[in-house]
Each structure stands twice: as structure tokens, then as C-alpha cells.
Design a protein around this motif. Sequence first.
Motif, PDB file in Angstrom:
ATOM      1  N   ALA A 183       0.821  -1.208   0.000  1.00 17.88           N
ATOM      2  CA  ALA A 183       0.000   0.000   0.000  1.00 17.88           C
ATOM      3  C   ALA A 183       0.859   1.264   0.000  1.00 17.88           C
ATOM      4  N   ALA A 184       1.954   1.248   0.738  1.00 15.22           N
ATOM      5  CA  ALA A 184       2.833   2.416   0.791  1.00 15.22           C
ATOM      6  C   ALA A 184       3.475   2.672  -0.566  1.00 15.22           C
ATOM      7  N   ILE A 185       3.950   1.623  -1.213  1.00 11.91           N
ATOM      8  CA  ILE A 185       4.547   1.760  -2.546  1.00 11.91           C
ATOM      9  C   ILE A 185       3.501   2.288  -3.522  1.00 11.91           C
ATOM     10  N   SER A 186       2.310   1.709  -3.477  1.00 14.01           N
ATOM     11  CA  SER A 186       1.228   2.145  -4.364  1.00 14.01           C
ATOM     12  C   SER A 186       0.870   3.603  -4.139  1.00 14.01           C
ATOM     13  N   ALA A 187       0.834   4.039  -2.885  1.00 11.61           N
ATOM     14  CA  ALA A 187       0.496   5.429  -2.577  1.00 11.61           C
ATOM     15  C   ALA A 187       1.506   6.391  -3.192  1.00 11.61           C
ATOM     16  N   ILE A 188       2.777   6.052  -3.126  1.00 15.88           N
ATOM     17  CA  ILE A 188       3.813   6.912  -3.716  1.00 15.88           C
ATOM     18  C   ILE A 188       3.653   6.967  -5.231  1.00 15.88           C
ATOM     19  N   VAL A 189       3.412   5.829  -5.864  1.00 18.31           N
ATOM     20  CA  VAL A 189       3.227   5.800  -7.319  1.00 18.31           C
ATOM     21  C   VAL A 189       1.980   6.586  -7.710  1.00 18.31           C
ATOM     22  N   TYR A 190       0.866   6.403  -6.994  1.00 17.00           N
ATOM     23  CA  TYR A 190      -0.358   7.145  -7.311  1.00 17.00           C
ATOM     24  C   TYR A 190      -0.169   8.644  -7.136  1.00 17.00           C
ATOM     25  N   ALA A 191       0.576   9.052  -6.114  1.00 11.41           N
ATOM     26  CA  ALA A 191       0.840  10.481  -5.900  1.00 11.41           C
ATOM     27  C   ALA A 191       1.662  11.043  -7.064  1.00 11.41           C
ATOM     28  N   LEU A 192       2.690  10.307  -7.495  1.00 14.57           N
ATOM     29  CA  LEU A 192       3.502  10.758  -8.615  1.00 14.57           C
ATOM     30  C   LEU A 192       2.663  10.831  -9.889  1.00 14.57           C
ATOM     31  N   GLU A 193       1.852   9.818 -10.136  1.00 16.76           N
ATOM     32  CA  GLU A 193       0.984   9.837 -11.312  1.00 16.76           C
ATOM     33  C   GLU A 193       0.007  11.009 -11.274  1.00 16.76           C
ATOM     34  N   GLY A 194      -0.535  11.300 -10.086  1.00  9.61           N
ATOM     35  CA  GLY A 194      -1.441  12.432  -9.940  1.00  9.61           C
ATOM     36  C   GLY A 194      -0.760  13.740 -10.274  1.00  9.61           C
ATOM     37  N   TYR A 195       0.467  13.893  -9.805  1.00 10.31           N
ATOM     38  CA  TYR A 195       1.224  15.099 -10.146  1.00 10.31           C
ATOM     39  C   TYR A 195       1.423  15.178 -11.663  1.00 10.31           C
ATOM     40  N   LEU A 196       1.861  14.076 -12.278  1.00  7.19           N
ATOM     41  CA  LEU A 196       2.161  14.070 -13.707  1.00  7.19           C
ATOM     42  C   LEU A 196       0.927  14.383 -14.549  1.00  7.19           C
ATOM     43  N   GLU A 197      -0.232  13.920 -14.118  1.00 10.64           N
ATOM     44  CA  GLU A 197      -1.471  14.203 -14.847  1.00 10.64           C
ATOM     45  C   GLU A 197      -1.805  15.690 -14.834  1.00 10.64           C
ATOM     46  N   ASN A 198      -1.310  16.409 -13.852  1.00  8.53           N
ATOM     47  CA  ASN A 198      -1.633  17.826 -13.705  1.00  8.53           C
ATOM     48  C   ASN A 198      -0.447  18.749 -13.971  1.00  8.53           C
ATOM     49  N   ALA A 199       0.685  18.208 -14.408  1.00  4.91           N
ATOM     50  CA  ALA A 199       1.913  19.000 -14.539  1.00  4.91           C
ATOM     51  C   ALA A 199       1.948  19.875 -15.788  1.00  4.91           C
ATOM     52  N   GLY A 200       1.146  19.574 -16.786  1.00  7.70           N
ATOM     53  CA  GLY A 200       1.045  20.417 -17.976  1.00  7.70           C
ATOM     54  C   GLY A 200       2.376  20.753 -18.625  1.00  7.70           C
ATOM     55  N   ALA A 201       2.676  22.052 -18.687  1.00 11.98           N
ATOM     56  CA  ALA A 201       3.855  22.559 -19.397  1.00 11.98           C
ATOM     57  C   ALA A 201       5.171  22.132 -18.762  1.00 11.98           C
ATOM     58  N   HIS A 202       5.142  21.596 -17.543  1.00 17.09           N
ATOM     59  CA  HIS A 202       6.370  21.142 -16.893  1.00 17.09           C
ATOM     60  C   HIS A 202       6.904  19.851 -17.525  1.00 17.09           C
ATOM     61  N   ILE A 203       6.035  19.150 -18.259  1.00 19.35           N
ATOM     62  CA  ILE A 203       6.426  17.901 -18.928  1.00 19.35           C
ATOM     63  C   ILE A 203       6.728  18.206 -20.382  1.00 19.35           C
ATOM     64  N   TYR A 204       7.927  17.837 -20.814  1.00 25.63           N
ATOM     65  CA  TYR A 204       8.338  18.060 -22.201  1.00 25.63           C
ATOM     66  C   TYR A 204       7.952  16.892 -23.096  1.00 25.63           C
ATOM     67  N   ALA A 205       8.027  15.665 -22.575  1.00 28.93           N
ATOM     68  CA  ALA A 205       7.688  14.484 -23.363  1.00 28.93           C
ATOM     69  C   ALA A 205       7.392  13.317 -22.430  1.00 28.93           C
ATOM     70  N   ILE A 206       6.445  12.477 -22.847  1.00 30.01           N
ATOM     71  CA  ILE A 206       6.150  11.230 -22.147  1.00 30.01           C
ATOM     72  C   ILE A 206       6.703  10.113 -23.020  1.00 30.01           C
ATOM     73  N   LEU A 207       7.757   9.462 -22.532  1.00 27.34           N
ATOM     74  CA  LEU A 207       8.387   8.391 -23.294  1.00 27.34           C
ATOM     75  C   LEU A 207       7.756   7.036 -22.989  1.00 27.34           C
TER      76      LEU A 207
END
Length: 115
Positions: free
Chosen positions: A40-64
Amino acid sequence: MPQSRTHKEDGMTQAKVKIGCGDHLLTLEGHATGSETVCAAISAIVYALEGYLENAGAHIYAILENETASGNVHLHYLGDESVTAAWEMAYIGLAQIQLQYPDLLSVRLQEEKIF
């Protein structure tokens, strides 16, 4: 994707993190089957990172690469210092879990080689 024999036998999650020069990689393979808390702890960290990435907009240059499945995560993004900060947070969180549960999580930081 089938899990390797090692992961099934030892119940360990293997993590690889790369942070450098705007290149960000996180791979997780296997399940921490010995502990629902660690899973659950590992999953929470991954979900938090994914949530950030979904909302990061112009901060992301490319999704490889952006693949998440049970026991198999591959995230590879190019981005600015904001994305780097999010990746560092995820790495530190995973490293803290590894300190407490080294038999269930192995985290390896991939060094960025300039030359």
C-alpha cells in the motif's frame, strides 16, 4: 507481462529510479507480497507521482513511457525542475520504505553519466 521467478519466490519489489538532466525514469517490478502495508505504501507513492504528472502540464516536455499495471510500473518522462522535484520525492519515499523493509523493497538509483 509475467513476473520473474525471483519476484514470485521472494515477494520483493525491485525499483529503479533515474533522475538527471531532465530525464526521469521509475520502474517497479514485483509485489511486496509479505506485507499489505508495504504494498500500500509503494502504491500510494506511485499514485501520488501519477497524480502530479497528470496535472503537470507545461512542466512535462515528453512522455516516453507511461505503463502501470499490478506489479509492473514503467514511467519515463522528460521535464523541468518541477518534475525533478516530484521524482526526488518519490525516490526519497521509496528509499524510506526500503530502510524499514529491506526484504520487501529494493530501490536502486541509476546515476546519470555525463561523459
